[in-house]
Design a protein around this motif. Structure first.
Motif, short mmCIF file in Angstrom:
data_model
loop_
_atom_site.label_atom_id
_atom_site.label_comp_id
_atom_site.label_asym_id
_atom_site.label_seq_id
_atom_site.Cartn_x
_atom_site.Cartn_y
_atom_site.Cartn_z
N LYS A 92 0.84 -1.20 0.00
CA LYS A 92 0.00 0.00 0.00
C LYS A 92 0.88 1.25 0.00
CE LYS A 92 -3.58 2.72 0.45
NZ LYS A 92 -4.56 2.58 1.55
N GLU A 93 1.96 1.23 0.77
CA GLU A 93 2.87 2.38 0.79
C GLU A 93 3.47 2.61 -0.60
OE1 GLU A 93 6.78 4.13 3.18
OE2 GLU A 93 6.12 2.06 3.54
N TRP A 94 3.87 1.53 -1.26
CA TRP A 94 4.43 1.64 -2.61
C TRP A 94 3.38 2.20 -3.58
CZ3 TRP A 94 8.32 2.82 -5.06
CH2 TRP A 94 8.63 2.39 -6.35
N GLN A 95 2.14 1.81 -3.39
CA GLN A 95 1.06 2.34 -4.23
C GLN A 95 0.94 3.85 -4.06
OE1 GLN A 95 -2.79 0.62 -3.31
NE2 GLN A 95 -3.88 2.20 -4.45
N LEU A 96 1.04 4.35 -2.82
CA LEU A 96 0.95 5.79 -2.56
C LEU A 96 2.13 6.53 -3.21
CD1 LEU A 96 -0.20 5.84 1.19
CD2 LEU A 96 -1.60 6.19 -0.86
N TYR A 97 3.32 5.94 -3.14
CA TYR A 97 4.47 6.58 -3.76
C TYR A 97 4.34 6.59 -5.29
CZ TYR A 97 7.54 7.58 0.19
OH TYR A 97 8.09 8.13 1.32
N ARG A 98 3.87 5.50 -5.86
CA ARG A 98 3.71 5.46 -7.31
C ARG A 98 2.70 6.51 -7.78
NH1 ARG A 98 1.29 1.61 -9.24
NH2 ARG A 98 0.68 0.40 -7.40
N LYS A 99 1.65 6.70 -7.02
CA LYS A 99 0.65 7.72 -7.35
C LYS A 99 1.27 9.11 -7.29
CE LYS A 99 -3.95 9.38 -6.01
NZ LYS A 99 -5.07 9.21 -5.05
N LEU A 100 2.11 9.36 -6.29
CA LEU A 100 2.79 10.65 -6.16
C LEU A 100 3.75 10.89 -7.32
CD1 LEU A 100 3.86 13.18 -4.61
CD2 LEU A 100 5.41 11.61 -3.40
N ILE B 192 1.21 8.82 3.34
CA ILE B 192 2.57 8.28 3.36
C ILE B 192 3.10 8.42 4.79
CG2 ILE B 192 4.93 8.64 2.53
CD1 ILE B 192 3.72 9.50 -0.16
N PRO B 193 3.57 7.33 5.42
CA PRO B 193 3.79 7.30 6.87
C PRO B 193 5.11 7.91 7.36
CG PRO B 193 4.26 5.16 5.96
CD PRO B 193 3.77 5.99 4.82
N VAL B 194 5.43 9.10 6.86
CA VAL B 194 6.65 9.80 7.25
C VAL B 194 6.39 10.60 8.53
CG1 VAL B 194 8.08 11.77 6.57
CG2 VAL B 194 7.68 9.90 4.96
N TYR B 195 7.37 10.63 9.45
CA TYR B 195 7.17 11.43 10.66
C TYR B 195 8.27 12.45 10.92
CZ TYR B 195 10.60 9.28 13.87
OH TYR B 195 11.76 8.88 14.51
N ARG B 196 9.39 12.34 10.26
CA ARG B 196 10.42 13.36 10.40
C ARG B 196 11.31 13.35 9.16
NH1 ARG B 196 14.84 11.19 14.91
NH2 ARG B 196 15.22 9.13 13.98
N GLY B 197 12.09 14.41 9.00
CA GLY B 197 12.96 14.47 7.84
C GLY B 197 13.79 15.74 7.84
N HIS B 198 14.40 16.01 6.70
CA HIS B 198 15.28 17.19 6.58
C HIS B 198 15.35 17.58 5.11
CE1 HIS B 198 18.71 19.81 7.72
NE2 HIS B 198 19.15 19.53 6.49
N ILE B 199 15.18 18.87 4.84
CA ILE B 199 15.38 19.41 3.50
C ILE B 199 16.73 20.11 3.49
CG2 ILE B 199 14.46 20.89 1.70
CD1 ILE B 199 12.67 18.47 2.46
N LEU B 200 17.62 19.71 2.59
CA LEU B 200 18.99 20.21 2.59
C LEU B 200 19.06 21.60 1.95
CD1 LEU B 200 19.20 16.95 2.54
CD2 LEU B 200 21.57 17.37 1.93
#
Length: 454
Positions: free
Chosen positions: A90-98, A356-364
């Motif tokens: 299901k996660e891969w499906q959401l990424y493919r749609k994006l 999409i189950p992301v909870y943290r990250g960083h934009i360089l």
């Protein structure tokens, strides 16, 4: 190795699987919307030409290894396999749609946890469904991590039939006292059987992971482990320093006392002895903590300077986009990082709501991107260069001060527009990368965040 240098440089420091390192991500300003934007930008730039990498985190283990710092869930209930697989799909499906286009997979890696916790039938279902809605790059590579105690011939054959040609087995150490301390008892015969079965089926690269600096481990144990490894001659060897980080939540590194660990001096000697033995039997050092035979693709990539390093480790070639699927997985779009939630229940809940189950990250930012390139060059090639000297010396004066000290200690050298790590400096590669780490220099942590560099 000079004892003075060991004492001086044995400090807490990152392993630089990313820059900035996770504790310095701008989590406060990061958003899922930003992540989607930079991922789509990077995908559009690179997919048609080079493809993407996929990392699948399969977190389940039947027992807890107390040396392990990875995210895992301990269970003997194998009915957890299929619901988790459906969530990953299901996660891969959401990424493919994006992404809005059919992803071209160049690299696919199964990590854990214990990927071979899953049955061959369920792994076949997972990979088949992923590939059904994707295309493949011409020179794709599939790999997985196998536990020697439960990687069956059926596992190896099923994954081989799906295109997997590389497997790595976690060995750690063959001394039973050490194995008991880290709760990872696996006889040499199990490793031998898994290695020989993989080769008989047709795997072209078999790797072994060995760790030094483990509780109760001695130099003699390292010698014995490498002597046994020599009888099997795996194509690649990851010879890791044990990362003692018991303060991390969920970490199992409490099954022994700090006093049971080798001293920094003896730990370093374990590495020097192990490295010498590996080189004598035909292995070449590839980047940090890795060795390969000259027939292996990783050695050839080092020779061609196409070797790359990401959250999956060292790889034969670079992709600009790496998408991590599964709990705790980290994705990399070059312009940004994103990590998934660590709770399986939260992971299921978000996916059930098409998020999409992301909870943290960083934009360089521009400075991050510049430094990231230098650190990646050092980790992969033991050297880095710049078009103009002011790229380092004028714009980044904090870096210059640290580099001068490393040069005085004989760990690095300069010529024209290039900086090279000396043979003397290679064991201190993490410290050398720390000289470029402006986040770490500008904001020293109040508590220990990283394992010791030696």
């Amino acid at each position: 190795m000079c004892q003075k240098l060991v004492n001086k440089y044995n400090v807490a420091g990152p392993r630089y699987t990313s820059y900035p390192t996770v504790p310095y991500w701008n989590a406060e300003t990061f958003s899922l919307k930003q992540w989607k934007q930079v991922l789509k930008q990077s995908f559009d730039e690179s997919n048609a030409e080079e493809g993407i990498s996929l990392y699948l985190h399969l977190p389940f283990c039947e027992s807890l290894c107390t040396f392990c710092g990875c995210h895992k869930r301990i269970t003997k209930r194998h009915e957890v396999e299929l619901p988790y697989i459906k969530a990953v799909l299901k996660e891969w499906q959401l990424y493919r749609k994006l992404l809005g286009a059919k992803p071209k997979i160049k690299e696919l890696h199964l990590g854990g946890g214990t990927p071979t916790f899953f049955s061959p039938e369920n792994l076949t279902f997972l990979i088949s469904e992923l590939l059904r809605v994707s295309s493949l790059a011409e020179d794709y590579e599939f790999s997985f991590e196998g536990h020697p105690n439960n990687t069956t011939t059926e596992h190896l054959q099923a994954l081989y039939d799906l295109g997997f040609r590389r497997v790595s087995f976690g060995v750690q150490d063959y001394n039973l006292k050490v194995q008991n301390a880290i709760h990872r008892v696996q006889p040499f015969k199990n490793v031998k059987h898994a290695t020989e079965a993989a080769r008989a089926i047709g795997y072209t690269s078999v790797g072994h992971d060995i760790i030094f600096g483990l509780p109760f481990q001695t130099e003699a144990d390292v010698i014995e482990t490498i002597r046994k490894t020599e009888t099997l001659m795996p194509d690649r060897i990851a010879f890791y320093s044990y990362a003692h980080v018991p303060w991390i939540k969920g970490n199992g590194q409490r099954g022994f006392k700090d006093g049971d660990l080798p001293t920094p001096e003896s730990k370093r000697q374990q590495y020097e002895t192990g490295k010498s033995l590996l080189e004598k039997v035909g292995y070449t050092e590839i980047g940090m903590d890795h060795f390969a035979l000259k027939t292996d693709g990783l050695y050839k990539a080092m020779q061609n300077e196409t070797i790359h390093r990401n959250f999956m480790g060292y790889t034969d070639s670079k992709t600009q986009v790496m998408i991590g699927l599964g709990v705790s997985s980290i994705s990399d779009s070059w312009y940004g990082f994103a990590q998934n939630v660590k709770s399986i229940e939260e992971y299921y809940n978000l996916l059930g709501n098409d998020i999409i189950p992301v909870y943290r990250g960083h934009i360089l930012n521009e400075e991050d991107l510049k430094i990231r390139k230098h650190i990646l060059n050092l980790m992969c090639h033991f050297k880095t260069s710049w078009i103009q000297p002011e790229e380092v010396f004028d714009e980044l004066p904090e870096v210059l001060i640290k580099l001068k000290e490393l040069e005085l200690d004989g760990l690095i050298g300069f010529e024209k527009k290039q900086m090279t790590v000396t043979e003397k400096g290679k064991p201190f590669i993490r410290n050398i990368c720390m000289a470029f780490d402006l986040h770490l220099q500008r904001k020293k942590p109040d508590t220990q965040l990283f394992s010791m560099t030696i």
